[in-house]
Design a protein around this motif. Structure first.
Motif, PDB file in Angstrom:
ATOM      1  N   VAL A  95     -53.426 -12.115   8.730  1.00 15.92           N
ATOM      2  CA  VAL A  95     -52.156 -12.550   8.148  1.00 15.92           C
ATOM      3  C   VAL A  95     -52.416 -13.758   7.256  1.00 15.92           C
ATOM      4  O   VAL A  95     -53.252 -14.601   7.583  1.00 15.92           O
ATOM      5  CB  VAL A  95     -51.157 -12.944   9.269  1.00 15.92           C
ATOM      6  N   TRP A  96     -51.693 -13.847   6.136  1.00 12.87           N
ATOM      7  CA  TRP A  96     -51.767 -15.029   5.302  1.00 12.87           C
ATOM      8  C   TRP A  96     -50.364 -15.570   5.072  1.00 12.87           C
ATOM      9  O   TRP A  96     -49.385 -14.810   5.072  1.00 12.87           O
ATOM     10  CB  TRP A  96     -52.474 -14.770   3.968  1.00 12.87           C
ATOM     11  N   VAL A  97     -50.267 -16.887   4.934  1.00 10.96           N
ATOM     12  CA  VAL A  97     -49.022 -17.566   4.580  1.00 10.96           C
ATOM     13  C   VAL A  97     -49.331 -18.514   3.433  1.00 10.96           C
ATOM     14  O   VAL A  97     -50.453 -18.988   3.292  1.00 10.96           O
ATOM     15  CB  VAL A  97     -48.409 -18.322   5.782  1.00 10.96           C
ATOM     16  N   ASP A  98     -48.318 -18.818   2.611  1.00  6.09           N
ATOM     17  CA  ASP A  98     -48.526 -19.667   1.440  1.00  6.09           C
ATOM     18  C   ASP A  98     -47.227 -20.378   1.087  1.00  6.09           C
ATOM     19  O   ASP A  98     -46.154 -20.017   1.584  1.00  6.09           O
ATOM     20  CB  ASP A  98     -49.011 -18.803   0.265  1.00  6.09           C
ATOM     21  N   HIS A  99     -47.310 -21.365   0.203  1.00  2.00           N
ATOM     22  CA  HIS A  99     -46.149 -22.086  -0.342  1.00  2.00           C
ATOM     23  C   HIS A  99     -45.265 -22.690   0.744  1.00  2.00           C
ATOM     24  O   HIS A  99     -44.047 -22.706   0.619  1.00  2.00           O
ATOM     25  CB  HIS A  99     -45.320 -21.179  -1.255  1.00  2.00           C
ATOM     26  N   GLY A 100     -45.879 -23.179   1.830  1.00  2.00           N
ATOM     27  CA  GLY A 100     -45.122 -23.867   2.869  1.00  2.00           C
ATOM     28  C   GLY A 100     -44.492 -22.985   3.929  1.00  2.00           C
ATOM     29  O   GLY A 100     -43.798 -23.481   4.816  1.00  2.00           O
ATOM     30  N   CYS A 101     -44.718 -21.690   3.880  1.00  2.00           N
ATOM     31  CA  CYS A 101     -44.191 -20.796   4.917  1.00  2.00           C
ATOM     32  C   CYS A 101     -44.889 -21.094   6.232  1.00  2.00           C
ATOM     33  O   CYS A 101     -46.116 -21.157   6.297  1.00  2.00           O
ATOM     34  CB  CYS A 101     -44.410 -19.332   4.530  1.00  2.00           C
ATOM     35  N   ARG A 102     -44.114 -21.320   7.274  1.00  2.00           N
ATOM     36  CA  ARG A 102     -44.642 -21.492   8.631  1.00  2.00           C
ATOM     37  C   ARG A 102     -43.807 -20.604   9.535  1.00  2.00           C
ATOM     38  O   ARG A 102     -42.576 -20.625   9.481  1.00  2.00           O
ATOM     39  CB  ARG A 102     -44.521 -22.944   9.076  1.00  2.00           C
ATOM     40  N   GLY A 103     -44.482 -19.797  10.342  1.00  2.00           N
ATOM     41  CA  GLY A 103     -43.721 -18.878  11.169  1.00  2.00           C
ATOM     42  C   GLY A 103     -44.420 -18.481  12.441  1.00  2.00           C
ATOM     43  O   GLY A 103     -45.604 -18.741  12.639  1.00  2.00           O
ATOM     44  N   GLU A 104     -43.627 -17.849  13.305  1.00  2.00           N
ATOM     45  CA  GLU A 104     -44.133 -17.231  14.526  1.00  2.00           C
ATOM     46  C   GLU A 104     -44.118 -15.735  14.288  1.00  2.00           C
ATOM     47  O   GLU A 104     -43.134 -15.183  13.781  1.00  2.00           O
ATOM     48  CB  GLU A 104     -43.261 -17.621  15.715  1.00  2.00           C
ATOM     49  N   PHE A 105     -45.213 -15.085  14.646  1.00  2.00           N
ATOM     50  CA  PHE A 105     -45.413 -13.682  14.340  1.00  2.00           C
ATOM     51  C   PHE A 105     -45.764 -12.912  15.609  1.00  2.00           C
ATOM     52  O   PHE A 105     -46.151 -13.495  16.619  1.00  2.00           O
ATOM     53  CB  PHE A 105     -46.557 -13.512  13.330  1.00  2.00           C
ATOM     54  N   ILE A 106     -45.647 -11.592  15.515  1.00  2.00           N
ATOM     55  CA  ILE A 106     -46.093 -10.710  16.584  1.00  2.00           C
ATOM     56  C   ILE A 106     -46.881  -9.581  15.943  1.00  2.00           C
ATOM     57  O   ILE A 106     -46.483  -9.051  14.900  1.00  2.00           O
ATOM     58  CB  ILE A 106     -44.903 -10.176  17.417  1.00  2.00           C
ATOM     59  N   SER A 107     -48.008  -9.247  16.536  1.00  2.00           N
ATOM     60  CA  SER A 107     -48.798  -8.110  16.054  1.00  2.00           C
ATOM     61  C   SER A 107     -48.903  -7.098  17.181  1.00  2.00           C
ATOM     62  O   SER A 107     -48.762  -7.431  18.352  1.00  2.00           O
ATOM     63  CB  SER A 107     -50.198  -8.558  15.619  1.00  2.00           C
ATOM     64  N   GLY A 108     -49.130  -5.848  16.820  1.00  2.00           N
ATOM     65  CA  GLY A 108     -49.337  -4.808  17.807  1.00  2.00           C
ATOM     66  C   GLY A 108     -48.092  -4.054  18.213  1.00  2.00           C
ATOM     67  O   GLY A 108     -48.124  -3.251  19.133  1.00  2.00           O
ATOM     68  N   ALA A 109     -46.970  -4.287  17.535  1.00  2.00           N
ATOM     69  CA  ALA A 109     -45.720  -3.622  17.918  1.00  2.00           C
ATOM     70  C   ALA A 109     -44.982  -3.071  16.699  1.00  2.00           C
ATOM     71  O   ALA A 109     -43.767  -2.999  16.682  1.00  2.00           O
ATOM     72  CB  ALA A 109     -44.825  -4.587  18.691  1.00  2.00           C
ATOM     73  N   GLY A 110     -45.720  -2.693  15.663  1.00  2.00           N
ATOM     74  CA  GLY A 110     -45.085  -2.177  14.455  1.00  2.00           C
ATOM     75  C   GLY A 110     -44.851  -3.290  13.445  1.00  2.00           C
ATOM     76  O   GLY A 110     -45.229  -4.430  13.669  1.00  2.00           O
ATOM     77  N   ASP A 111     -44.234  -2.941  12.336  1.00  2.00           N
ATOM     78  CA  ASP A 111     -43.976  -3.944  11.305  1.00  2.00           C
ATOM     79  C   ASP A 111     -42.575  -3.795  10.751  1.00  2.00           C
ATOM     80  O   ASP A 111     -41.813  -2.938  11.161  1.00  2.00           O
ATOM     81  CB  ASP A 111     -45.023  -3.879  10.192  1.00  2.00           C
ATOM     82  N   ASP A 112     -42.234  -4.681   9.826  1.00  2.00           N
ATOM     83  CA  ASP A 112     -40.895  -4.684   9.229  1.00  2.00           C
ATOM     84  C   ASP A 112     -40.594  -3.399   8.485  1.00  2.00           C
ATOM     85  O   ASP A 112     -39.446  -3.035   8.329  1.00  2.00           O
ATOM     86  CB  ASP A 112     -40.754  -5.852   8.245  1.00  2.00           C
ATOM     87  N   ASP A 113     -41.629  -2.727   8.006  1.00  2.00           N
ATOM     88  CA  ASP A 113     -41.421  -1.526   7.218  1.00  2.00           C
ATOM     89  C   ASP A 113     -41.241  -0.288   8.086  1.00  2.00           C
ATOM     90  O   ASP A 113     -40.913   0.766   7.592  1.00  2.00           O
ATOM     91  CB  ASP A 113     -42.610  -1.299   6.275  1.00  2.00           C
ATOM     92  N   GLY A 114     -41.470  -0.431   9.399  1.00  2.00           N
ATOM     93  CA  GLY A 114     -41.421   0.721  10.291  1.00  2.00           C
ATOM     94  C   GLY A 114     -40.049   1.042  10.844  1.00  2.00           C
ATOM     95  O   GLY A 114     -39.918   1.909  11.686  1.00  2.00           O
ATOM     96  N   GLY A 115     -39.017   0.328  10.421  1.00  2.00           N
ATOM     97  CA  GLY A 115     -37.678   0.614  10.923  1.00  2.00           C
ATOM     98  C   GLY A 115     -37.413  -0.098  12.225  1.00  2.00           C
ATOM     99  O   GLY A 115     -37.690  -1.274  12.371  1.00  2.00           O
ATOM    100  N   GLU A 116     -36.906   0.618  13.182  1.00  2.00           N
ATOM    101  CA  GLU A 116     -36.503   0.068  14.474  1.00  2.00           C
ATOM    102  C   GLU A 116     -37.658  -0.674  15.146  1.00  2.00           C
ATOM    103  O   GLU A 116     -38.785  -0.229  15.149  1.00  2.00           O
ATOM    104  CB  GLU A 116     -36.046   1.248  15.330  1.00  2.00           C
ATOM    105  N   PHE A 117     -37.356  -1.830  15.725  1.00  2.00           N
ATOM    106  CA  PHE A 117     -38.375  -2.666  16.354  1.00  2.00           C
ATOM    107  C   PHE A 117     -37.861  -3.126  17.700  1.00  2.00           C
ATOM    108  O   PHE A 117     -36.743  -3.580  17.831  1.00  2.00           O
ATOM    109  CB  PHE A 117     -38.667  -3.871  15.468  1.00  2.00           C
ATOM    110  N   ASP A 118     -38.651  -3.001  18.721  1.00  2.00           N
ATOM    111  CA  ASP A 118     -38.240  -3.353  20.079  1.00  2.00           C
ATOM    112  C   ASP A 118     -39.495  -3.746  20.837  1.00  2.00           C
ATOM    113  O   ASP A 118     -40.468  -2.994  20.855  1.00  2.00           O
ATOM    114  CB  ASP A 118     -37.564  -2.136  20.720  1.00  2.00           C
TER     115      ASP A 118
END
Length: 175
Positions: A88-111
């Motif tokens: 994962v990369w972040v730039d321009h001051g973006c700071r966040g909490e992320f989750i991997s291994g459970a799909g992505d934003d493009d996959g539709g429904e997330f649980d």
């Protein structure tokens, strides 16, 4: 100089766009190669400090989602954060909490109750990947093979997990 050193040293803003493109190309080559079976879910933070590009090494083979933005600067997928083959990369001051291994934003429904399985037919042979499927259906998140993965033909599921056949390789969401 290694890719990691270049990324950790920080690059100008346009480098983020180049990295995004490289990450997209990375998916074609398989990304981090997770072993067959359940892909572990990982919660992590990634922060761009002083507006610089930051790379976070994480297994992205089963997708990444931004779960919480902690910066005042926006975190916009594809512009100020994204993921690819190398993490994962972040730039321009973006700071966040992320989750991997459970799909992505493009996959539709997330649980978070969903699990992601990597299941691969080797040498065109049928293979079962065990997982308890408590809430149907299992779904194909991402095909990893050149061979088509067609539900009912080269892949399927039941209460005990997912099966693949005929060279189908993929990431599957089960619950």
């Amino acid at each position: 100089m290694s890719i990691r050193r270049v990324l950790q040293a920080g690059l100008p803003g346009t480098a983020a766009l180049m990295l995004s493109a490289c990450g997209s190309v990375g998916w074609m080559f398989g990304g981090h190669e997770a072993p067959p079976g359940e892909v572990p879910v990982e919660h992590f933070s990634c922060e761009s400090k002083d507006q610089n590009l930051k790379y976070c090494d994480v297994d992205t083979s089963a997708g990444v989602r931004l779960t919480r933005q902690v910066s005042n600067m926006p975190c916009i997928k594809g512009r100020t954060w994204d993921y690819g083959r190398f993490g994962v990369w972040v730039d321009h001051g973006c700071r966040g909490e992320f989750i991997s291994g459970a799909g992505d934003d493009d996959g539709g429904e997330f649980d978070l109750r969903h699990k992601v399985l990597r299941c691969e037919s080797q040498d065109q042979q049928r293979r079962r990947c065990d997982a308890q499927v408590t809430s149907p259906p299992a779904t194909l998140l991402r095909q990893l093979s050149d061979t088509a993965c067609k539900e009912g033909s080269t892949w399927g599921w039941d209460a005990q997990g997912v099966w693949v056949d005929g060279g189908c390789r993929g990431l599957f969401r089960v619950r």
